[in-house]
Each structure stands twice: as C-alpha cells, then as structure tokens.
Design an enzyme around this catalytic site. Structure first.
Site, short mmCIF file in Angstrom:
data_model
loop_
_atom_site.label_atom_id
_atom_site.label_comp_id
_atom_site.label_asym_id
_atom_site.label_seq_id
_atom_site.Cartn_x
_atom_site.Cartn_y
_atom_site.Cartn_z
N HIS A 1 -3.31 -131.02 39.85
CA HIS A 1 -2.02 -130.12 39.58
C HIS A 1 -2.65 -129.59 37.58
CE1 HIS A 1 0.35 -129.76 43.00
NE2 HIS A 1 0.34 -131.52 43.00
N CYS B 1 -4.71 -128.26 44.50
CA CYS B 1 -4.15 -129.22 45.16
C CYS B 1 -4.19 -128.66 47.55
CB CYS B 1 -2.70 -129.52 44.56
SG CYS B 1 -2.39 -131.36 46.17
N GLU C 1 -1.05 -127.46 36.49
CA GLU C 1 0.52 -126.68 36.19
C GLU C 1 1.13 -128.32 35.55
OE1 GLU C 1 -0.52 -127.38 39.33
OE2 GLU C 1 1.42 -127.72 40.28
#
Lengths: 210, 252
Positions: free
Chosen positions: A181, A79, A183
């Site tokens: 992202h 990001c 994650e």
C-alpha cells in the site's frame, strides 16, 4: 488528470488522501468516459478478488480498463488492484482478471512457517532498474494480503521475501502494479505515487519490456 | 521477512491525546495530527488510537480525528474504544483507519467480530484484550470497560475463541504490568503465541529499551506497543530500533 477508479473498495479514499497530500490532481470516478479520457488511472482494491471483479462488471468497467491499457494510458493497480491486472485468480475458485499482464494470482502457502495474511512492513529488493523503483532497493513498505502474483521475471521490478518471493512492483509498459500500500507506506510509499505521476506527465511508459 | 513493529499508542479523549496512568489520572499531551506526524518521522510502524472514554460516554470526535490524521500521516492506523457495531467500524475505516479494535463489545457479543471480519476482512479486525493474572484460579482473566470490570473469561481461551470468530490480530494489554515500567509480561505472551497463529501486539509494562529486546527475544509476538515512555521522550523509537537491530531482531 488522474482518475482513481471508484468502485466501492476499501482503500480508495486513503489513496485519494495521499494524492491530495502530494498535490497530485486527481478525482474519484466510476464514469467510463472520465476513465477513458484520464491521463492516468489508479485502480485501488482491498478484499476478495471475485467481489472486486463483480463490482467492476456492475459498473461496466472491465472493457473500459482494457481499453485504457490499450490506448497506452498509464494504469497503477494497488494491492488487490494490482492482482486484478493479471489473467486470473484462484481465490475461492477461478476468476478471470483484466488480463493486462500475463500471470496468475495464487494463495501464499500457509505451510512455510509464516503467518497468512502477509501483514506488516517487509523489505523490497529491486530486480530491475525503472523510474518506479528509484531509491526503492532495501526499503520497507506496508503489505496486507493473502494471495500473491505469479508472473514472468521480466514483469517484476521489485520483490519482497516471505518464504516465497512476493512481486511487490510489476510493470508491463504502461501497466504498473504495487502489491503493498503506497498510501500507507510513509515517505517510501508516497514517492512511488509521485513516480507514477511523473510517468503520467512525462509519458515515459512506451518502453517495450517484452 | 516481516519487521517487528513498534507501535506508539495514543489515548484520545474528545479529539485530544491523553495518557492515563493505569487508565485513570489523565495528562494532556496534545494534538493527534502533530503527534502522529512526529511518530511517523521517528519511524513508528503503526499507530494505535484508543478512544479511552468511549466505552462509558458518547463519542463523536474520534471519527474526525482519524479523518484528520489520515490526511496528513500515511501509515497503518488502528482505532479502538467504544466500537459496538459494524456501522461504528465502517465509519472509522472510511475515515482512514486500516484496522479497528474491539474489546468490551466483543466480550458481550462475539458475533461482532465475525460480522466485522465478514464485511471488511479478518485483517481489519483486531481483538483487544485486557488481561489480569488471578492467583486464586491461577489463570489470566479478561477485564472489560477499560479494565474496570472482571469477567469470567480466561484470556488464553478467549484469544482462541476470538481468532476462531474472525479476529485477524490480538492486542493484549497486561494490566498487571501496565504502568509499572518493569517490562512486558513474558509468560502471558508465551502462552498466547503458543495458542493462536495470528499476529499479537504486546502492551503494558515497558520502561526501558531492553524491555523491547526481551519481548522479541523470548516470545513470538509481532509488535510491541507503548505510550508514556514515548510520549514523554523517555525512549525514542530510533533508539529502540537500533538496539533491536544490534540484537538481531528484524526492524524497519
């Protein structure tokens, strides 16, 4: 060991959680020596570009990250961490970045009939075959950002369409960036982190892309 | 382009997922981590956790709940209920939440929205609004304290003010529709999407797959939220998404 650079930015602990879940050996650190000796380095980041650069400078990490890139250690910017890899950003005035990949960070135009920030799940188109883009074409990932990277096509591995083409995975040899992202992007995101781990372990990063 | 999001909402009370019918009469439906993982598997785009008793009682468990969920489930998580300060927000974001939703406390003190947006970014701050149509004054009125107490705020005006204060998204529940299974409150969302330019999550009233198609077809909302129809398996997320896809709505 993969070191996640710990410089007080929002998604650091979620990146760690995802790596722990994947049983990837990792540690959080802002220690220059630990970062220089890491097998791989992850640079997370959310928020404002200048604040992040200031936070890196406070910890004397800018030259450290430049050296990490130079010594061919794989780096993954996530990001804002991806945006930091580039030459400069025009968010609230011009701020120099790490300059590890040529390019700059500009605002997503807000006059194209799309909402800014670009927030939500968007579909990726793979533009170059690469270990980082395996099984990635047409997959959706979770984005949250108001600025995007402008860089040469040769550094772009995948992109998402938001009236402008948003580079979603970039790479120059050992330096990799993901605008979304991983994650927070479910299975598709976790498999990107696993691909980075593979790269760290197998040293498949000397491929000359320029 | 961005996919329209389908969001299950988990009402959490002391670390357990519950669903109130019209905010009362609670039924235990289980463990938050397991439920969150099941929804990720089904293809949910985001999860909202509402700490339902938080506004009236002391709360502790929700931070641990989020920490546990965020260690096992890798998708956007929004948490609301009883958030009164920037410190409350920070604890939840640090535990793994991506966004925090403020409701009653923001009505009491709109500066909370601004303080949160300045510290964490507007994209982190969701303004949750409970709306009820008032036929006497012919407007939507904002309710607080879990829908128990009316205010004198107009929903559309409050939405505008909240966005101006820094809210990056609105989660608007129609109390008129909630629990009725008669479809989303289309006129409410038409008015809201015309008034503000941030993403809006529609909530309250869905009972069948076609309700999702209707809300995305007739309004510009970005997401639709539901609880009991998903929790009790009356609808599944794959069914909803397949139907939306056939109707030409972009979904993940």
């Amino acid at each position: 060991m993969i070191v996640i650079v710990d410089y007080d930015t929002g998604n650091t602990r979620n990146v760690k959680k995802a790596m722990d879940y994947l049983q990837i050996q990792n540690t959080l650190s802002a220690d220059p020596s630990a970062i220089l000796h890491a097998d791989g380095v992850v640079l997370p980041g959310v928020g404002a570009f200048k604040k992040a650069v200031d936070a890196l400078n406070e910890r004397q990490l800018v030259p450290v990250l430049k050296q990490v890139a130079q010594q061919q250690t794989p780096i993954l910017g996530i990001c804002l961490g991806m945006q930091l890899l580039f030459d400069r950003s025009f968010e609230f005035g011009e701020t120099p970045g790490l300059g590890l990949i040529p390019g700059e960070v500009v605002a997503i135009p807000d006059n194209l009939g799309v909402k800014v920030p670009h927030m939500g799940w968007n579909q990726n188109q793979v533009t170059q075959t690469d270990p980082m883009t395996k099984d990635f074409d047409q997959q959706s990932t979770y984005f949250v950002h108001s600025f995007y990277v402008k860089t040469a096509a040769k550094y772009i591995l995948a992109q998402a369409d938001y009236q402008v083409k948003i580079p979603s995975i970039v790479r120059d040899r050992n330096v990799i960036g993901m605008q979304f992202h991983p994650e927070k992007s479910g299975r598709v995101g976790l498999s990107r982190l696993a691909a980075f781990k593979e790269l760290v372990e197998n040293g498949n990063y000397s491929r000359n892309r320029s | 382009m961005l996919a329209k999001r389908i969001i299950p909402c988990l009402d959490v009370d002391h670390g357990r997922v519950k669903k109130g019918v019209n905010f009362v009469n609670l039924t235990d439906v289980g463990d938050p981590v397991e439920i969150a993982a099941a929804y990720e598997q089904q293809g949910a785009d985001e999860l909202v956790f509402l700490d339902i008793t938080a506004t009236n009682e002391k709360r502790r468990a929700i931070v641990d709940t989020i920490e546990q969920v965020a260690s096992q489930v890798f998708m956007p998580l929004t948490v609301g209920g009883g958030i009164h300060s920037v410190d409350d927000m920070q604890r939840l974001l640090k535990a793994g939440a991506d966004k925090v939703a403020v409701n009653s406390a923001a009505v009491q003190d709109p500066k909370l929205i601004t303080a949160g947006a300045e510290k964490f970014g507007a994209q982190c701050i969701v303004l949750a609004i409970d709306s009820k149509w008032d036929s006497a004054s012919q407007r939507y009125v904002v309710y607080v304290n879990g829908g128990r107490q009316a205010t004198d705020l107009d929903v559309i005006q409050w939405a505008k003010d909240g966005v101006a204060a820094g809210a990056g998204e609105l989660l608007v529940t129609s109390m008129d529709k909630d629990g009725t299974k008669s479809g989303f409150d289309i006129p409410l969302y038409q008015a809201l999407t015309a008034a503000v330019n941030v993403p809006i999550i529609a909530s309250g009233g869905c009972g069948k797959v076609a309700d999702f198609t209707t809300v995305f077809d007739q309004t510009d909302v970005d997401a639709a939220l539901a609880a009991s129809v998903f929790h009790f398996g009356e609808l599944t997320i794959p069914d909803v998404k397949q139907t939306l896809k056939k109707a030409g709505v972009t979904v993940r």
